[in-house]
Design a protein around this motif. Structure first.
Motif, PDB file in Angstrom:
ATOM      1  N   ARG A 126     102.798  11.340  20.203  1.00  0.00           N
ATOM      2  CA  ARG A 126     103.426  10.717  19.040  1.00  0.00           C
ATOM      3  C   ARG A 126     104.735  11.424  18.690  1.00  0.00           C
ATOM      4  NH1 ARG A 126     100.258   7.452  15.583  1.00  0.00           N
ATOM      5  NH2 ARG A 126     101.442   8.209  13.799  1.00  0.00           N
ATOM      6  N   THR A 127     104.727  12.747  18.750  1.00  0.00           N
ATOM      7  CA  THR A 127     105.942  13.497  18.465  1.00  0.00           C
ATOM      8  C   THR A 127     107.022  13.193  19.490  1.00  0.00           C
ATOM      9  OG1 THR A 127     104.714  15.296  17.401  1.00  0.00           O
ATOM     10  CG2 THR A 127     106.917  15.822  18.253  1.00  0.00           C
ATOM     11  N   ALA A 128     106.636  13.166  20.770  1.00  0.00           N
ATOM     12  CA  ALA A 128     107.601  12.882  21.834  1.00  0.00           C
ATOM     13  C   ALA A 128     108.214  11.497  21.662  1.00  0.00           C
ATOM     14  CB  ALA A 128     106.921  12.992  23.196  1.00  0.00           C
ATOM     15  N   ALA A 129     107.386  10.527  21.321  1.00  0.00           N
ATOM     16  CA  ALA A 129     107.891   9.162  21.152  1.00  0.00           C
ATOM     17  C   ALA A 129     108.855   9.086  19.972  1.00  0.00           C
ATOM     18  CB  ALA A 129     106.727   8.195  20.948  1.00  0.00           C
ATOM     19  N   ARG A 130     108.550   9.804  18.901  1.00  0.00           N
ATOM     20  CA  ARG A 130     109.420   9.777  17.724  1.00  0.00           C
ATOM     21  C   ARG A 130     110.747  10.472  18.021  1.00  0.00           C
ATOM     22  NH1 ARG A 130     109.452   8.583  12.496  1.00  0.00           N
ATOM     23  NH2 ARG A 130     110.534   9.941  11.023  1.00  0.00           N
ATOM     24  N   VAL A 131     110.696  11.618  18.711  1.00  0.00           N
ATOM     25  CA  VAL A 131     111.921  12.320  19.080  1.00  0.00           C
ATOM     26  C   VAL A 131     112.782  11.448  19.980  1.00  0.00           C
ATOM     27  CG1 VAL A 131     112.826  14.257  20.417  1.00  0.00           C
ATOM     28  CG2 VAL A 131     110.981  14.637  18.775  1.00  0.00           C
ATOM     29  N   ALA A 132     112.158  10.815  20.976  1.00  0.00           N
ATOM     30  CA  ALA A 132     112.906   9.965  21.901  1.00  0.00           C
ATOM     31  C   ALA A 132     113.562   8.792  21.182  1.00  0.00           C
ATOM     32  CB  ALA A 132     111.967   9.448  22.988  1.00  0.00           C
ATOM     33  N   ARG A 133     112.913   8.298  20.141  1.00  0.00           N
ATOM     34  CA  ARG A 133     113.437   7.142  19.407  1.00  0.00           C
ATOM     35  C   ARG A 133     114.550   7.536  18.433  1.00  0.00           C
ATOM     36  NH1 ARG A 133     109.049   5.897  17.454  1.00  0.00           N
ATOM     37  NH2 ARG A 133     109.212   6.532  15.269  1.00  0.00           N
ATOM     38  N   MET A 134     114.439   8.702  17.797  1.00  0.00           N
ATOM     39  CA  MET A 134     115.354   9.061  16.720  1.00  0.00           C
ATOM     40  C   MET A 134     116.555   9.888  17.171  1.00  0.00           C
ATOM     41  SD  MET A 134     112.772  10.002  13.567  1.00  0.00           S
ATOM     42  CE  MET A 134     114.192  10.330  12.508  1.00  0.00           C
ATOM     43  N   ALA A 135     116.391  10.656  18.250  1.00  0.00           N
ATOM     44  CA  ALA A 135     117.474  11.551  18.675  1.00  0.00           C
ATOM     45  C   ALA A 135     118.522  10.800  19.479  1.00  0.00           C
ATOM     46  CB  ALA A 135     116.900  12.700  19.502  1.00  0.00           C
ATOM     47  N   LEU A 162     106.359  18.928  26.662  1.00  0.00           N
ATOM     48  CA  LEU A 162     107.415  18.686  27.643  1.00  0.00           C
ATOM     49  C   LEU A 162     107.065  17.500  28.533  1.00  0.00           C
ATOM     50  CD1 LEU A 162     108.370  22.307  28.817  1.00  0.00           C
ATOM     51  CD2 LEU A 162     109.627  20.813  27.246  1.00  0.00           C
ATOM     52  N   ASP A 163     105.827  17.445  28.975  1.00  0.00           N
ATOM     53  CA  ASP A 163     105.394  16.326  29.815  1.00  0.00           C
ATOM     54  C   ASP A 163     105.462  15.011  29.051  1.00  0.00           C
ATOM     55  OD1 ASP A 163     104.922  18.091  31.893  1.00  0.00           O
ATOM     56  OD2 ASP A 163     102.779  18.296  31.445  1.00  0.00           O
ATOM     57  N   ALA A 164     105.077  15.059  27.758  1.00  0.00           N
ATOM     58  CA  ALA A 164     105.125  13.844  26.944  1.00  0.00           C
ATOM     59  C   ALA A 164     106.566  13.389  26.731  1.00  0.00           C
ATOM     60  CB  ALA A 164     104.438  14.089  25.602  1.00  0.00           C
ATOM     61  N   LEU A 165     107.484  14.329  26.545  1.00  0.00           N
ATOM     62  CA  LEU A 165     108.900  13.981  26.383  1.00  0.00           C
ATOM     63  C   LEU A 165     109.452  13.359  27.661  1.00  0.00           C
ATOM     64  CD1 LEU A 165     110.050  17.151  24.427  1.00  0.00           C
ATOM     65  CD2 LEU A 165     110.281  14.797  23.599  1.00  0.00           C
ATOM     66  N   ARG A 166     109.094  13.927  28.799  1.00  0.00           N
ATOM     67  CA  ARG A 166     109.583  13.368  30.061  1.00  0.00           C
ATOM     68  C   ARG A 166     109.041  11.963  30.295  1.00  0.00           C
ATOM     69  NH1 ARG A 166     108.930  18.539  32.259  1.00  0.00           N
ATOM     70  NH2 ARG A 166     110.941  19.586  32.369  1.00  0.00           N
ATOM     71  N   ALA A 212     113.823  17.318  29.374  1.00  0.00           N
ATOM     72  CA  ALA A 212     113.275  18.287  28.433  1.00  0.00           C
ATOM     73  C   ALA A 212     113.027  19.618  29.123  1.00  0.00           C
ATOM     74  CB  ALA A 212     111.968  17.763  27.832  1.00  0.00           C
ATOM     75  N   THR A 213     113.378  20.702  28.439  1.00  0.00           N
ATOM     76  CA  THR A 213     113.087  22.048  28.901  1.00  0.00           C
ATOM     77  C   THR A 213     112.498  22.831  27.745  1.00  0.00           C
ATOM     78  OG1 THR A 213     115.334  22.762  28.372  1.00  0.00           O
ATOM     79  CG2 THR A 213     114.904  22.090  30.654  1.00  0.00           C
ATOM     80  N   GLY A 214     111.884  23.974  28.073  1.00  0.00           N
ATOM     81  CA  GLY A 214     111.249  24.759  27.029  1.00  0.00           C
ATOM     82  C   GLY A 214     111.525  26.236  27.175  1.00  0.00           C
ATOM     83  N   ILE A 215     111.278  26.971  26.095  1.00  0.00           N
ATOM     84  CA  ILE A 215     111.296  28.425  26.130  1.00  0.00           C
ATOM     85  C   ILE A 215     109.985  28.893  25.525  1.00  0.00           C
ATOM     86  CG2 ILE A 215     113.791  28.651  26.045  1.00  0.00           C
ATOM     87  CD1 ILE A 215     113.629  29.183  23.083  1.00  0.00           C
ATOM     88  N   GLY A 216     109.477  30.025  26.031  1.00  0.00           N
ATOM     89  CA  GLY A 216     108.196  30.513  25.552  1.00  0.00           C
ATOM     90  C   GLY A 216     107.769  31.741  26.304  1.00  0.00           C
ATOM     91  N   ARG A 217     106.483  32.030  26.244  1.00  0.00           N
ATOM     92  CA  ARG A 217     105.942  33.159  26.988  1.00  0.00           C
ATOM     93  C   ARG A 217     106.121  32.928  28.481  1.00  0.00           C
ATOM     94  NH1 ARG A 217     101.277  32.586  23.280  1.00  0.00           N
ATOM     95  NH2 ARG A 217     101.474  34.155  21.652  1.00  0.00           N
ATOM     96  N   PRO A 218     106.015  34.016  29.291  1.00  0.00           N
ATOM     97  CA  PRO A 218     106.128  33.848  30.744  1.00  0.00           C
ATOM     98  C   PRO A 218     105.234  32.721  31.241  1.00  0.00           C
ATOM     99  CG  PRO A 218     106.035  36.166  30.195  1.00  0.00           C
ATOM    100  CD  PRO A 218     105.810  35.421  28.904  1.00  0.00           C
ATOM    101  N   SER A 219     105.790  31.846  32.069  1.00  0.00           N
ATOM    102  CA  SER A 219     105.084  30.648  32.508  1.00  0.00           C
ATOM    103  C   SER A 219     105.341  30.410  33.987  1.00  0.00           C
ATOM    104  CB  SER A 219     105.569  29.432  31.696  1.00  0.00           C
ATOM    105  OG  SER A 219     105.039  28.233  32.211  1.00  0.00           O
ATOM    106  N   THR A 220     104.385  29.743  34.629  1.00  0.00           N
ATOM    107  CA  THR A 220     104.570  29.364  36.030  1.00  0.00           C
ATOM    108  C   THR A 220     105.401  28.095  36.143  1.00  0.00           C
ATOM    109  OG1 THR A 220     102.476  28.137  35.986  1.00  0.00           O
ATOM    110  CG2 THR A 220     102.394  30.448  36.721  1.00  0.00           C
ATOM    111  N   ARG A 221     105.685  27.454  35.033  1.00  0.00           N
ATOM    112  CA  ARG A 221     106.463  26.226  35.043  1.00  0.00           C
ATOM    113  C   ARG A 221     107.952  26.550  35.190  1.00  0.00           C
ATOM    114  NH1 ARG A 221     103.954  21.395  32.192  1.00  0.00           N
ATOM    115  NH2 ARG A 221     106.137  20.768  32.062  1.00  0.00           N
ATOM    116  N   ALA A 222     108.624  25.833  36.051  1.00  0.00           N
ATOM    117  CA  ALA A 222     110.053  26.058  36.285  1.00  0.00           C
ATOM    118  C   ALA A 222     110.894  25.594  35.102  1.00  0.00           C
ATOM    119  CB  ALA A 222     110.491  25.342  37.555  1.00  0.00           C
ATOM    120  N   ASP A 223     110.340  24.737  34.249  1.00  0.00           N
ATOM    121  CA  ASP A 223     111.110  24.199  33.124  1.00  0.00           C
ATOM    122  C   ASP A 223     110.911  24.996  31.843  1.00  0.00           C
ATOM    123  OD1 ASP A 223     108.492  23.492  32.740  1.00  0.00           O
ATOM    124  OD2 ASP A 223     108.856  21.344  32.478  1.00  0.00           O
ATOM    125  N   VAL A 224     110.236  26.143  31.914  1.00  0.00           N
ATOM    126  CA  VAL A 224     110.018  26.987  30.744  1.00  0.00           C
ATOM    127  C   VAL A 224     110.586  28.379  31.021  1.00  0.00           C
ATOM    128  CG1 VAL A 224     108.342  28.051  29.186  1.00  0.00           C
ATOM    129  CG2 VAL A 224     107.945  25.736  30.060  1.00  0.00           C
TER     130      VAL A 224
END
Length: 250
Positions: free
Chosen positions: A82-91, A107-111, A117-129
């Motif tokens: 729901r958040t991803a859909a709202r961001v995609a619609r309003m931004a 991130l997956d929901a945004l894509r 979409a990219t992210g920042i956070g704790r060390p992750s195995t994901r290339a997009d974070v």
């Protein structure tokens, strides 16, 4: 990046993490968080080095095993979509940044909406974070999302100000966070999140005032939209832990 400090300690918190007002020993304490008499925020200590090491050392299998409730996971997924859909619609057109990406569900929901979409956070195995602070990030973004992560950043007020500076014209800043009186969410317990999950709980009023002082237009400030007009929706928002949402536009 999130809830990480080389000087982590469990000693009494000396000052409010939001407004820097001194927190005396007489400050009201609820759930390990001290209430600031000036702005109303509730501040706790950083996790100890041992707590952070235990959290970061968990394998993906251990994290998955901690998620024992299918209903909780379904509600988390629905809230992210729901958040991803709202961001995609309003931004406006352009990339989206998530601060505190966690497992990458948002991130997956945004894509899925067609957004980059990219992210920042704790060390992750994901290339997009990336494992960096928000204050180390440059560029311009159509939207920036703090999903229960603003209260876990090293300096929440500075993080918010920097995020606002990264927005494109008409860009959207979305913040979802627990209220100052909320108990730890049930999903945090089932997911094995190390306490304290939120170093600070910021009152909606203080958050809105700061956003407006930064020149942003607050377009929504209320309980999570999922709870509007629905007793079940309000319960599910509390169940998820993120019961307050604020949206502001550059």
């Amino acid at each position: 990046m999130i809830a990480d400090s080389p000087d982590a300690t469990q000693l009494p918190v000396p000052a409010c993490a939001w407004c820097d007002a001194p927190l005396g020993l007489s400050a009201e304490v609820v759930g390990g968080l001290r209430r600031c008499a000036s702005c109303g925020s509730r501040t706790g200590s950083w996790p100890t080095d041992e707590e952070l090491a235990a959290l970061l050392a968990r394998t993906p299998q251990e994290i998955a095993a901690a998620r024992r409730c299918a209903l909780a996971e379904a509600l988390r997924g629905r809230a992210r979509r729901r958040t991803a859909a709202r961001v995609a619609r309003m931004a406006p057109p352009g990339p989206v940044l998530e601060v505190g990406s966690g497992d990458g569900m948002l991130l997956d929901a945004l894509r899925a909406t067609g957004r980059v979409a990219t992210g920042i956070g704790r060390p992750s195995t994901r290339a997009d974070v990336r494992d960096v602070e928000i204050t180390e990030v440059g560029g311009r973004y159509a939207a920036i999302v703090f999903w229960q992560s603003l209260g876990r950043t090293r300096a929440p007020r500075t993080s918010l100000e920097h995020a606002a500076s990264l927005l494109k014209p008409d860009g959207l800043l979305t913040i979802a966070q627990p209220t100052t009186v909320a108990l730890p969410s049930m999903t945090e317990r089932w997911r094995g999140v190390a306490a304290p999950a939120q170093r600070i709980r910021i009152p909606q009023r203080a958050l809105v005032e700061r956003l407006r002082a930064l020149g942003l237009e607050v377009v929504h400030a209320d309980r999570m939209r999922a709870g509007a007009g629905s007793r079940f929706g309000a319960w599910s928002a509390t169940f998820l832990g993120g019961v307050v949402s604020v949206e502001a536009r550059r």
